[in-house]
Design a protein around this motif. Structure first.
Motif, PDB file in Angstrom:
ATOM      1  N   UNK A 129      -1.157   2.172  -7.535  1.00  0.00           N
ATOM      2  CA  UNK A 129      -1.781   0.864  -7.743  1.00  0.00           C
ATOM      3  C   UNK A 129      -1.022   0.066  -8.800  1.00  0.00           C
ATOM      4  N   UNK A 130      -0.570   0.781  -9.859  1.00  0.00           N
ATOM      5  CA  UNK A 130       0.169   0.105 -10.907  1.00  0.00           C
ATOM      6  C   UNK A 130       1.481  -0.471 -10.415  1.00  0.00           C
ATOM      7  N   UNK A 131       2.226   0.288  -9.589  1.00  0.00           N
ATOM      8  CA  UNK A 131       3.496  -0.211  -9.065  1.00  0.00           C
ATOM      9  C   UNK A 131       3.268  -1.363  -8.098  1.00  0.00           C
ATOM     10  N   UNK A 132       2.220  -1.266  -7.310  1.00  0.00           N
ATOM     11  CA  UNK A 132       1.932  -2.330  -6.354  1.00  0.00           C
ATOM     12  C   UNK A 132       1.612  -3.639  -7.079  1.00  0.00           C
ATOM     13  N   UNK A 133       0.891  -3.537  -8.186  1.00  0.00           N
ATOM     14  CA  UNK A 133       0.592  -4.726  -8.983  1.00  0.00           C
ATOM     15  C   UNK A 133       1.851  -5.242  -9.667  1.00  0.00           C
ATOM     16  N   UNK A 134       2.645  -4.335 -10.166  1.00  0.00           N
ATOM     17  CA  UNK A 134       3.902  -4.718 -10.829  1.00  0.00           C
ATOM     18  C   UNK A 134       4.810  -5.478  -9.875  1.00  0.00           C
ATOM     19  N   UNK A 135       4.881  -4.971  -8.613  1.00  0.00           N
ATOM     20  CA  UNK A 135       5.760  -5.555  -7.603  1.00  0.00           C
ATOM     21  C   UNK A 135       5.113  -6.734  -6.882  1.00  0.00           C
ATOM     22  N   UNK A 136       3.788  -6.906  -7.123  1.00  0.00           N
ATOM     23  CA  UNK A 136       3.029  -7.960  -6.424  1.00  0.00           C
ATOM     24  C   UNK A 136       3.177  -7.810  -4.909  1.00  0.00           C
ATOM     25  N   UNK A 137       2.985  -6.579  -4.448  1.00  0.00           N
ATOM     26  CA  UNK A 137       3.142  -6.261  -3.028  1.00  0.00           C
ATOM     27  C   UNK A 137       1.820  -6.455  -2.290  1.00  0.00           C
ATOM     28  N   UNK A 138       1.882  -7.081  -1.130  1.00  0.00           N
ATOM     29  CA  UNK A 138       0.716  -7.283  -0.281  1.00  0.00           C
ATOM     30  C   UNK A 138       0.546  -6.085   0.650  1.00  0.00           C
ATOM     31  N   UNK A 139      -0.572  -5.390   0.534  1.00  0.00           N
ATOM     32  CA  UNK A 139      -0.821  -4.222   1.386  1.00  0.00           C
ATOM     33  C   UNK A 139      -0.830  -4.614   2.856  1.00  0.00           C
ATOM     34  N   UNK A 187       0.683  -7.043   4.329  1.00  0.00           N
ATOM     35  CA  UNK A 187       2.051  -7.331   4.766  1.00  0.00           C
ATOM     36  C   UNK A 187       2.827  -6.039   4.991  1.00  0.00           C
ATOM     37  N   UNK A 188       2.714  -5.097   4.059  1.00  0.00           N
ATOM     38  CA  UNK A 188       3.427  -3.831   4.196  1.00  0.00           C
ATOM     39  C   UNK A 188       3.009  -3.107   5.470  1.00  0.00           C
ATOM     40  N   UNK A 189       1.720  -3.066   5.736  1.00  0.00           N
ATOM     41  CA  UNK A 189       1.222  -2.373   6.928  1.00  0.00           C
ATOM     42  C   UNK A 189       1.608  -3.105   8.211  1.00  0.00           C
ATOM     43  N   UNK A 190       1.837  -4.386   8.106  1.00  0.00           N
ATOM     44  CA  UNK A 190       2.226  -5.145   9.287  1.00  0.00           C
ATOM     45  C   UNK A 190       3.677  -4.960   9.688  1.00  0.00           C
ATOM     46  N   UNK A 191       4.473  -4.323   8.833  1.00  0.00           N
ATOM     47  CA  UNK A 191       5.898  -4.139   9.116  1.00  0.00           C
ATOM     48  C   UNK A 191       6.253  -2.719   9.547  1.00  0.00           C
ATOM     49  N   UNK A 249      10.868  -7.112   0.357  1.00  0.00           N
ATOM     50  CA  UNK A 249      11.027  -8.435  -0.257  1.00  0.00           C
ATOM     51  C   UNK A 249      10.048  -9.450   0.323  1.00  0.00           C
ATOM     52  N   UNK A 250       9.841  -9.407   1.634  1.00  0.00           N
ATOM     53  CA  UNK A 250       8.953 -10.377   2.270  1.00  0.00           C
ATOM     54  C   UNK A 250       7.492 -10.154   1.979  1.00  0.00           C
ATOM     55  N   UNK A 251       7.168  -9.025   1.343  1.00  0.00           N
ATOM     56  CA  UNK A 251       5.771  -8.714   1.043  1.00  0.00           C
ATOM     57  C   UNK A 251       5.425  -8.902  -0.429  1.00  0.00           C
ATOM     58  N   UNK A 252       6.371  -9.458  -1.194  1.00  0.00           N
ATOM     59  CA  UNK A 252       6.087  -9.762  -2.602  1.00  0.00           C
ATOM     60  C   UNK A 252       5.519 -11.170  -2.687  1.00  0.00           C
ATOM     61  N   UNK A 253       4.353 -11.274  -3.271  1.00  0.00           N
ATOM     62  CA  UNK A 253       3.695 -12.574  -3.399  1.00  0.00           C
ATOM     63  C   UNK A 253       4.172 -13.268  -4.663  1.00  0.00           C
ATOM     64  N   UNK A 254       4.001 -14.564  -4.711  1.00  0.00           N
ATOM     65  CA  UNK A 254       4.418 -15.322  -5.888  1.00  0.00           C
ATOM     66  C   UNK A 254       3.569 -14.922  -7.083  1.00  0.00           C
ATOM     67  N   UNK A 255       4.177 -14.958  -8.267  1.00  0.00           N
ATOM     68  CA  UNK A 255       3.493 -14.510  -9.470  1.00  0.00           C
ATOM     69  C   UNK A 255       2.410 -15.433  -9.954  1.00  0.00           C
TER      70      UNK A 255
END
Length: 584
Positions: A529-539, A541-545, A578-584
């Motif tokens: 969870x911490x890395x996902x928040x750090x990277x601002x990754x959309x779950x 989006x990740x599952x859609x790829x 890269x495409x799953x990182x949301x804007x900060x």
């Protein structure tokens, strides 16, 4: 008319009776004596070369003839191909061996060539491999344990079938001595004549051979021993011809990204390099057997459409970590710094843990260690057979390895790379401990074609289950570090494996002709969870790829993206996330 041989004897009444007598030349000892006399007949070295070339074409090329029969179909079709290939093979072998036709002192060399051809034929028949330079290069990296897995009494028997007759003849034959000049010009004439026959025969049969060789590229690497000697020479000479290769730096302009400014926890990223795993044998990807029960419980992302850079470890692993991508990597003239060099240059702590025959030069410039090193005697006895260990050894002492990294680097971030033994064949049954073996009985022979297919699959699938357990334990360890680090894991196999499809086993076929199962590999990712928040990754989006097409080309850029390392070599289009990182 010749009268039959008789012998006069006296019967019980005292009368003389003529009984027929078998000629001495028709008895077995007499036949053997005649054969031995023929073998011992004085011969020139050129005559020996001619006979030896014909013998090798007949006795050491059964994989080639059988494959031609399979490709050609009806005898009326394939017999012409066999004839053409036989002409090229014999003429080519004569031309090659004419370079050795000097005196009786080359007999050991001739026998060594026969022995090589016999060993190669055994493995081509047993595993349906071909001896191209890539296969020979990969074989040269094989360690003693892997060699032991490939040895068997059947191999000894098959090799003796070819070498004993030839060895006996070479020992018995008498070589006629000749003056050096005379020997030289006659050898030259034999070589030129053989090459002329090969060229002429190839041109005369171009109509049959050209499409055959174009559509079946692997056939050229089945011409024994020509292909083996060519591939072996290529592998042996390549380092000598590369003495002037430069190491091209890729670390210029490298820096840590914005996420490191005032970070609460440094990132800890584990990259697991798998071995010989097939994507279609992961239950996460739809395989009917439950080969990944532990990963299924841990919210992982399993990418189902990923392909390797090569079909063997030596080709794939350096390519995976290269910034060049498959096409440029294979055509490069110089060496390039790789992903690990760039990560280390950024100031991060980087460490490679090895549980196979080596890192193929990828980890040469970073700290590294073999998993077996430092194991307690009790742990080594439980996990290892000599220096060959189950992949659980990779996890042993991870806390200590992490603590042993330089504090200045560790406080910025850590990348650990673990290189598995995975599902390395042919001894699949050795790759899993007893408590993981859900599928029985297993194939316990290295002659895979002799095992029932179900037993072969059992052994291989149990090795996948062990990879599942090791990856799950890796995730659990990363979770235990979550108070100190933001953690993530990415697993990707180096290549796949043939398990009897089309009569093929193992891996290593030239990429252009290799079946899909040798190139289609699993890729599994996990983020805390911490890395996902750090990277601002959309779950979402990740599952859609998960069905999007990726290759080994993506690893370099994806790892830089995960660790937020800025580099001129980074290509966002090749970063999987890269495409799953949301804007900060």
């Amino acid at each position: 008319m010749r009268r039959p041989l008789t012998q006069s004897v006296t019967d019980s009444s005292g009368s003389a009776v003529d009984l027929p007598v078998a000629p001495a030349s028709r008895s077995l000892p007499a036949w053997l004596a005649r054969i031995d006399a023929w073998m011992a007949r004085p011969r020139s070295t050129r005559n020996v070369v001619l006979w030896l070339s014909v013998y090798l074409a007949i006795a050491a090329n059964w994989p080639l003839w059988l494959d031609l029969a399979r490709i050609g179909g009806a005898p009326s079709v394939y017999l012409r191909s066999v004839g053409g290939m036989a002409l090229l093979l014999v003429a080519g072998t004569v031309a090659l061996l004419s370079l050795t036709a000097w005196s009786r002192w080359v007999k050991p060399l001739w026998f060594a060539i026969v022995l090589l051809a016999a060993v190669v034929q055994h493995y081509m028949l047993a595993y349906r491999i071909v001896m191209d330079p890539s296969m020979l290069a990969n074989a040269s990296q094989t360690d003693a344990h892997e060699i032991g897995d490939l040895l068997s009494w059947r191999m000894v028997f098959n090799v003796m079938l070819v070498t004993v007759p030839a060895g006996w003849w070479l020992w018995r034959v008498r070589i006629v001595p000749m003056r050096l000049w005379t020997q030289t010009w006659r050898n030259l004439a034999l070589c030129v004549g053989a090459l002329a026959v090969a060229v002429g025969g190839g041109m005369a049969m171009n109509r049959e051979l050209a499409p055959l060789m174009r559509n079946n590229v692997h056939l050229r690497y089945m011409m024994n021993p020509l292909a083996t000697l060519y591939s072996g020479s290529t592998v042996a000479l390549r380092p000598l011809l590369q003495h002037s290769r430069k190491l091209i730096p890729m670390t210029g302009g490298v820096a840590l990204g914005a996420t490191y400014a005032g970070q609460a926890r440094p990132p800890l990223f584990v990259i697991v390099v798998g071995e010989t795993a097939r994507a279609d044998h992961f239950a996460l990807n739809g395989y009917a057997r439950d080969t990944t029960p532990e990963l299924a419980k841990r919210d992982v992302l399993s990418y189902r459409n990923v392909h390797s850079c090569g079909t063997n470890t030596l080709a794939s692993v350096p390519c995976m970590f290269s910034p060049l991508g498959k096409t440029a990597f294979e055509s490069r003239k110089d060496d390039y710094e790789n992903l690990l060099d760039v990560l280390q240059a950024s100031g991060l702590a980087v460490f490679w843990i090895e549980n196979q025959a080596g890192c193929k030069d990828v980890c040469n410039r970073i700290p590294n260690a073999f998993a077996v090193n430092g194991l307690s005697p009790e742990t080594k006895a439980a996990l290892c057979d000599g220096d060959e260990c189950l992949d659980q050894a990779l996890l042993n002492g991870l806390d200590a390895r992490l603590a042993g990294l330089p504090a200045e680097r560790r406080n910025k971030g850590v990348v650990l790379v673990m290189h598995q033994m995975g599902s390395h064949g042919p001894a699949y049954y050795k790759r899993s401990p007893a408590d993981v073996k859900a599928f029985n009985p297993e194939c316990k022979s290295n002659a895979l074609a002799e095992c029932a297919h179900a037993e072969l699959l059992n052994g291989y699938d149990n090795s996948i289950r062990n990879t599942d357990r090791v990856l799950a334990k890796t995730i659990d360890w990363l979770k235990s570090q979550s108070k100190t680090y933001d953690t993530a894991m990415l697993y990707q196999s180096d290549h796949g494996e043939s398990l009897g499809e089309y009569g093929l086993f193992l891996h290593g076929l030239p990429y252009s002709i290799a079946p899909e199962v040798q190139k289609h590999v699993p890729l599994v990712a996990w983020f805390s969870e911490g890395m996902q928040q750090r990277e601002k990754l959309s779950t979402r989006c990740l599952q859609g790829n998960l069905d999007k097409a990726y290759t080994h080309d993506n690893l370099y850029h994806t790892a830089l993206g995960v660790m937020d390392v800025q580099s001129p070599s980074y290509k966002p289009a090749l970063d999987m996330f890269a495409g799953c990182r949301t804007a900060g």
